[in-house]
Design a protein around this motif. Sequence first.
Motif, PDB file in Angstrom:
ATOM      1  N   ALA A 227      -8.759  -0.380  -3.984  1.00 46.78           N
ATOM      2  CA  ALA A 227      -8.022   0.211  -2.865  1.00 46.78           C
ATOM      3  C   ALA A 227      -8.351   1.691  -2.690  1.00 46.78           C
ATOM      4  CB  ALA A 227      -6.519   0.030  -3.077  1.00 46.78           C
ATOM      5  N   ALA A 228      -8.387   2.440  -3.788  1.00 40.83           N
ATOM      6  CA  ALA A 228      -8.672   3.875  -3.678  1.00 40.83           C
ATOM      7  C   ALA A 228     -10.083   4.106  -3.155  1.00 40.83           C
ATOM      8  CB  ALA A 228      -8.487   4.550  -5.038  1.00 40.83           C
ATOM      9  N   GLY A 229     -11.066   3.388  -3.695  1.00 37.96           N
ATOM     10  CA  GLY A 229     -12.432   3.545  -3.220  1.00 37.96           C
ATOM     11  C   GLY A 229     -12.589   3.140  -1.774  1.00 37.96           C
ATOM     12  N   PHE A 230     -11.874   2.096  -1.350  1.00 39.98           N
ATOM     13  CA  PHE A 230     -11.961   1.669   0.042  1.00 39.98           C
ATOM     14  C   PHE A 230     -11.361   2.718   0.976  1.00 39.98           C
ATOM     15  CE2 PHE A 230     -10.440  -0.723   3.754  1.00 39.98           C
ATOM     16  CZ  PHE A 230     -11.623  -1.334   4.136  1.00 39.98           C
ATOM     17  N   SER A 231     -10.295   3.370   0.530  1.00 38.91           N
ATOM     18  CA  SER A 231      -9.702   4.436   1.349  1.00 38.91           C
ATOM     19  C   SER A 231     -10.682   5.594   1.525  1.00 38.91           C
ATOM     20  CB  SER A 231      -8.406   4.934   0.706  1.00 38.91           C
ATOM     21  OG  SER A 231      -7.458   3.885   0.622  1.00 38.91           O
ATOM     22  N   ARG A 232     -11.371   5.975   0.452  1.00 40.79           N
ATOM     23  CA  ARG A 232     -12.379   7.041   0.579  1.00 40.79           C
ATOM     24  C   ARG A 232     -13.530   6.602   1.462  1.00 40.79           C
ATOM     25  NH1 ARG A 232     -11.199   7.478  -5.029  1.00 40.79           N
ATOM     26  NH2 ARG A 232     -13.044   6.212  -5.514  1.00 40.79           N
TER      27      ARG A 232
ATOM     28  N   ARG B  99       0.763  12.482  -7.914  1.00 42.51           N
ATOM     29  CA  ARG B  99      -0.257  12.625  -8.951  1.00 42.51           C
ATOM     30  C   ARG B  99      -0.006  11.701 -10.135  1.00 42.51           C
ATOM     31  NH1 ARG B  99      -3.355  16.994  -7.747  1.00 42.51           N
ATOM     32  NH2 ARG B  99      -2.497  18.510  -6.254  1.00 42.51           N
ATOM     33  N   ALA B 100       0.324  10.466  -9.850  1.00 39.58           N
ATOM     34  CA  ALA B 100       0.514   9.478 -10.911  1.00 39.58           C
ATOM     35  C   ALA B 100      -0.849   9.106 -11.496  1.00 39.58           C
ATOM     36  CB  ALA B 100       1.210   8.237 -10.355  1.00 39.58           C
ATOM     37  N   PRO B 101      -0.889   8.668 -12.742  1.00 36.32           N
ATOM     38  CA  PRO B 101      -2.178   8.278 -13.341  1.00 36.32           C
ATOM     39  C   PRO B 101      -2.788   7.071 -12.623  1.00 36.32           C
ATOM     40  CG  PRO B 101      -0.337   7.702 -14.779  1.00 36.32           C
ATOM     41  CD  PRO B 101       0.225   8.557 -13.693  1.00 36.32           C
ATOM     42  N   GLY B 102      -4.103   6.915 -12.778  1.00 34.06           N
ATOM     43  CA  GLY B 102      -4.814   5.862 -12.070  1.00 34.06           C
ATOM     44  C   GLY B 102      -4.343   4.469 -12.423  1.00 34.06           C
ATOM     45  N   TRP B 103      -4.025   4.241 -13.705  1.00 35.41           N
ATOM     46  CA  TRP B 103      -3.594   2.904 -14.101  1.00 35.41           C
ATOM     47  C   TRP B 103      -2.274   2.520 -13.451  1.00 35.41           C
ATOM     48  CZ3 TRP B 103       1.083   2.218 -16.428  1.00 35.41           C
ATOM     49  CH2 TRP B 103       1.677   3.348 -17.009  1.00 35.41           C
ATOM     50  N   LEU B 104      -1.399   3.530 -13.215  1.00 30.77           N
ATOM     51  CA  LEU B 104      -0.122   3.243 -12.575  1.00 30.77           C
ATOM     52  C   LEU B 104      -0.306   2.923 -11.087  1.00 30.77           C
ATOM     53  CD1 LEU B 104       2.908   3.058 -13.023  1.00 30.77           C
ATOM     54  CD2 LEU B 104       3.078   5.507 -12.503  1.00 30.77           C
ATOM     55  N   LEU B 105      -1.304   3.542 -10.454  1.00 29.54           N
ATOM     56  CA  LEU B 105      -1.578   3.249  -9.048  1.00 29.54           C
ATOM     57  C   LEU B 105      -1.990   1.791  -8.854  1.00 29.54           C
ATOM     58  CD1 LEU B 105      -3.600   6.425  -7.979  1.00 29.54           C
ATOM     59  CD2 LEU B 105      -1.169   5.971  -7.677  1.00 29.54           C
TER      60      LEU B 105
ATOM     61  N   LEU C 233       2.863   7.013  -5.017  1.00 25.66           N
ATOM     62  CA  LEU C 233       2.527   7.422  -6.384  1.00 25.66           C
ATOM     63  C   LEU C 233       1.354   8.407  -6.395  1.00 25.66           C
ATOM     64  CD1 LEU C 233       2.809   3.975  -8.199  1.00 25.66           C
ATOM     65  CD2 LEU C 233       4.413   5.894  -8.348  1.00 25.66           C
ATOM     66  N   ALA C 234       0.376   8.180  -5.509  1.00 27.13           N
ATOM     67  CA  ALA C 234      -0.764   9.101  -5.459  1.00 27.13           C
ATOM     68  C   ALA C 234      -0.338  10.484  -5.016  1.00 27.13           C
ATOM     69  CB  ALA C 234      -1.842   8.539  -4.528  1.00 27.13           C
ATOM     70  N   ALA C 235       0.632  10.583  -4.102  1.00 32.70           N
ATOM     71  CA  ALA C 235       1.106  11.887  -3.659  1.00 32.70           C
ATOM     72  C   ALA C 235       1.806  12.641  -4.780  1.00 32.70           C
ATOM     73  CB  ALA C 235       2.047  11.718  -2.469  1.00 32.70           C
TER      74      ALA C 235
ATOM     75  N   ALA D 196       0.805  -1.228   0.000  1.00 30.31           N
ATOM     76  CA  ALA D 196       0.000   0.000   0.000  1.00 30.31           C
ATOM     77  C   ALA D 196       0.839   1.279   0.000  1.00 30.31           C
ATOM     78  CB  ALA D 196      -0.968  -0.010   1.182  1.00 30.31           C
ATOM     79  N   PRO D 197       1.996   1.333   0.693  1.00 32.63           N
ATOM     80  CA  PRO D 197       2.803   2.569   0.629  1.00 32.63           C
ATOM     81  C   PRO D 197       3.244   2.927  -0.788  1.00 32.63           C
ATOM     82  CG  PRO D 197       3.497   1.236   2.482  1.00 32.63           C
ATOM     83  CD  PRO D 197       2.538   0.403   1.697  1.00 32.63           C
TER      84      PRO D 197
END
Length: 386
Positions: free
Chosen positions: A165-170, A57-63, A53-55, A47-48
């Motif tokens: 993962a992103a949706g679960f974090s939100r 601003r990497a594209p969604g596919w790369l995340l 990568l999210a910090a 997860a780190p």
Amino acid sequence: MLQPQVPRALVVLLGAAAAVVTLAGIRSVASIAGPVVLALVLVIAVAPIRGWLAARRAPGWLLVAAPLLVVLLVLLAMVAILTVSVAQLAALIPTYSQQFTDLADQAERLAAGFGVGTEQIDQALSAFNPAQLLDLAQGLFTGLLGVLSSLFLIVVLLLAMCLDAAGFSRLMSSGTGHRPALVEALAEFSRKTRRYLVVSTVFGLICAVLDIAALYALSVPLPLLWGILALITNYIPNIGFIIGLAPPALLGLLDGGVRTMMLVIVAYVAINVVIQSFIQPKFLGDAVGLSTTVTLLSLILWAFVLGPIGALLAIPLSLLTRALLIDSDPSAKWAAALVSGRPPGDGDGRREPEAPAKTPPKTPERPATPTTTKAAPSGGRARPEA
């Protein structure tokens, strides 16, 4: 109207019955539950990478692709090494039949010197097949390969979890106002699991490299296999060291005699005990939050329910169970203390704020008695009357 209180004994019995039914159900689908838990733990471990990568601003596919690629590379490398090593081990064991026979003869002569009859020794040795010397290691490898052989299922689960993962974090962030205790418990489970995995992996790699060097210096066959075994058993609490030591020590006995076996034991004790018992706990700290007794019981329980993969994931599974059943309930402070072995408020627990000291009520002051003035006779002075 007061609600009747449920007896504590009934609550305990119902909880124990529910736990037995739940564990029996999990055991019946262990072939599915094992890969699911493994995928969850691996997603938590990487997860780190997604956060980093999210910090930036990497594209969604790369995340999604970067954590998934890291996990797949680790799994494929592990499968390849284990497959080759187990095949070499299976071909090597039958070649030690003569060495086993020689050791049996030496044992008979030694036992005869102590007055033990040869019949008892022959009966014990007849039930011992030299091809079963390393069944413990083979069983662990076979169980692990059995889970890793479901690679397609694991890949699908990893892909789905990485996508969610992103949706679960939100979702977790939005639930802070509704169920703060549950959200905090799950977040703490992720942090503890990640720290446990990182520390165990780093020190497991150190032990594995040193063990491989020691076994290579002692000319013990298949040092790479035993180094991988030392890395894997580092995730098994309490008894992992013994499981990792037994196969190379026995192989050293067959290949080089008692002297080689003793040197293997000394090397493993010097490397693994010092690192795992003295150095690793200083970095791990209180990340696990489980007492020694609870850790051992969780190892037995999850190994019984899920097999070898349950032994490897005993700590993360126990942390998840604690998060769902204990840490998410604010009234379960003493249950958390029993599991962690520390009183509430001492590091892992939460201590209730002490009530302010009660001050004794003030005694009301007696009001003063009013005085009246009696009229004096004419020409005289007025005198007060009580």
